[in-house]
Design an enzyme around this catalytic site. Structure first.
Site: not given
Lengths: 227, 216, 227, 216
Positions: B50-52
């Site tokens: 996930s991008e985070n």
């Protein structure tokens, strides 16, 4: 003795000037320096440029800062987070400027500022509205656009642990933008859940070394809320 | 529409999941793409990103076992599998931009038969556009697959010869899973891999603005 | 089940081709993948471009690879480490090409390769021999030169701990170039002192996530020697 | 040379150490600069950095207490103080290039009165030049100080109006500590802050190619 730990919010916020560029870490409400944002609201600086992933929710924090007319410009990737009413009202009224930046580009621009890299090339955004007006360059057969470092006068950071030298750790997804915001800001202000004695954080486990940190305020607020 | 059975959203996610081999690093966009993970059996190890800065996500947590410090880019609570790890946002997008993800699966408004994707804005002058990480993912992952309905609710084609909505990235979609078909994006354009039961190529073409091809 | 752990050096080295660019991590003998370099010597690939901080010492490791005539070009910051006789002999004989790069520039070029940034600007080297022939650009009143990403076909890494997904930790100064070499290489091969069960390394303490790692070989050699 | 007492190497390091305030982040080059750390008392907390990702170094280890995994950029064994930390090479040079170091202290072959420094090669066509991290440090640190002998062993001036050796970086030296004097590099050129006991400005100028100034 070096002691970056300050005792009051007023001490933490001292000297933030009108017109400053403020980098806000956090993603959702996790690892977001909510109390420091409230401190900035209290402190009074205006005409701010704020860079953050989102543009605020509801009527608190960054949204409140916008409602108070203190934000001249916002640089973000996703201003449509939950309930962005404050931003949208200001945006429709033409009282706030928006610079929309892909999330990875904003992250790399912040990291570049911290690393002394004023410009770099990326393929992200090529052929899109993001590339309009930007320098293009074909490199090894692929097209790239130029992006510029995004420097902070002030960076607001939330840590899990901190010591008096300003070494920080983050908890799980609380890391997000925090390490790069700390790197990229002239004045990095941290709120931390835990203060540790110097030497308690193992040298191999420090996420942000104190060289990137100016002030630390102890705010043991517990788990992040919903978002 | 009564002469054939559309794929359900779960089936679309299943189709996509079935095509992901063990060992791939995969980022799933918001919406139906997120559901793809539910259809990958845990013993086929696929590593979800996930991008985070979250790598190695597992199944959604039980309500009484939520870790409040662990969310994904859609801001949902997630879990980490053994072997999961955390990094900061610049390192997370280094994984994306640097071509380290084997696959990204996104939703879309339109996909063109040259692989262009439009998935972030529905007009050239959206009042406050919001792009998030979509452009980075589309341009950066080794391959981009799209899951979306075959047409809009009002019946307009979403598989087109040229996107009319603002682009997210150029020439990067490799495969599209819709409620009517699964299609590859090739040098010839859209090539049909599978169709909903009872659907004919004529019927599918009637719902598709771009020219469809059968695999050779 | 994903299992990046290989059982033999031959398996670790399989497929390295003549003409490959090999990134070698390590600084001094700390965190340097000595056994993998020996494995590369054994494996036989030639006409290599090698990027490393130094150019080898004595007659072992990288120095041996040079003596065997297998290195076409070396990219490094400091070819004058202790006893660089193999490199100097080849260099004087004109059988090896040298690209000298400031240490921070080589580190950032490797990191850029891993991060998908093909070109960036830096102030390092402006006004020096390093800047000759390079693109110059004045940005906000300061002069910078352009540097290009340094990609590896193969990266050789030494870790302290690894698991079967390829997650790595490093011990103290053993970290050095290892994380960025892992990021920048198409085929990242790791020698590790310890193999841990999956889940043993805390998610907050992983230094190199497995996404950057292809093969892991267990070589518990103990402490680094002198250098 | 008998009418005055040169500063010893230890004194040069002491002079430099005395000018470093608590709280600075400092990188010390190889040679005399490394000795500066020995003259900063431990209770004045100065945080020493080394290029290979080591921050917060303490005194050299006792021979029976060497940590073989802890070396500095000069490849000497070092210690970490409480509060020390490790990072990778790109992050370490981000500290340098990003202007986060308050001070770097290097040796030099020549310093010009515009702040140019030459410290890495002694001719334009060195057979195999070796630069290490000197160019990054010189260009990146907030301020660069130099510790070196005032002249070469054969008596040639090292404080010059124009460097004849290949440059390390342009216009960055702020102060020079020599065995004869301490000098600031200002817009006027070299300004003498201190001289060895018994030395006159005339004597010093005789050993200096660049024009010397007294502080106003």
């Amino acid at each position: 003795m070096i002691d970056k730990i300050v005792q009051t919010m007023a001490d933490a916020m001292a000297g933030i000037e009108d017109g400053a560029t403020v980098l806000l870490a956090g993603f959702g409400s996790v690892g977001q320096p909510n109390q420091l944002i409230d401190g900035l609201i209290e402190q009074g600086a205006k005409d701010l440029t704020v860079a953050a992933n989102n543009a605020g929710s509801g009527h608190v924090g960054l949204a409140r800062l916008i409602e108070l007319g203190r934000v001249r410009k916002i640089v973000c990737s996703f201003p449509r987070s939950s309930d962005p009413v404050a931003f949208e009202t200001a945006y429709r009224a033409g009282t706030i400027e928006l610079e929309i930046v892909p999330q990875g580009t904003i992250a790399e621009r912040i990291r570049a500022a911290g690393a002394g890299v004023p410009q770099f090339f990326t393929a992200t955004g090529v052929g899109t509205k993001m590339a309009v007006g930007k320098e293009h360059r074909e490199i090894d057969g692929r097209m790239y656009i130029r992006e510029d470092a995004l420097y902070g006068d002030v960076g607001l950071v939330e840590a899990w642990e901190a010591d008096r030298w300003g070494n920080l750790t983050y908890k799980l997804a609380g890391r997000n933008f925090n390490p790069i915001v700390a790197m990229a800001s002239k004045l990095t202000i941290v709120q931390t859940q835990h203060v540790r004695p110097l030497g308690d954080i193992h040298p191999d486990h420090v996420h942000t070394p104190g060289i990137f940190v100016n002030r630390v305020l102890h705010i043991p607020y517990g788990d992040p809320g919903s978002f | 529409m009564s002469d054939f059975a559309q794929f359900t959203r779960a089936q679309m996610a299943q189709h996509c999941a079935a095509d992901i081999p063990e060992g791939w690093y995969v980022n799933l966009g918001i919406g139906i793409p997120t559901a793809v993970a539910d259809h990958v059996p845990l013993d086929r190890e696929v590593i979800f990103h996930s991008e985070n800065g979250v790598l190695g996500m597992g199944p959604a947590p039980a309500k009484d076992a939520i870790e409040p410090w662990l969310i994904n880019a859609g801001k949902q609570y997630v879990t980490l599998r053994d072997g999961g790890s955390i990094c900061h946002h610049a390192d997370s997008f280094a994984m994306i931009r640097g071509g380290h993800l084997d696959l990204c699966v996104l939703g879309a408004f339109q996909v063109a038969d040259n692989g262009d994707i439009a998935n972030w804005a529905t007009s050239e002058n959206d009042t406050a556009p919001a792009v998030g990480g979509a452009m980075d993912l589309a341009a950066g992952a080794k391959r981009l697959w799209v899951i979306m309905d075959h047409t809009t609710k009002s019946g307009e084609a979403k598989l087109v010869s040229t996107c009319s909505y603002p682009l997210t990235a150029m020439a990067c979609v490799k495969r599209v899973y819709t409620n009517l078909a699964t299609l590859d994006v090739t040098e010839r354009g859209f090539v049909v891999r599978a169709m909903a039961p009872g659907l004919t190529l004529e019927n599918l073409q009637a719902r598709t603005e771009a020219k469809l091809h059968l695999s050779a």
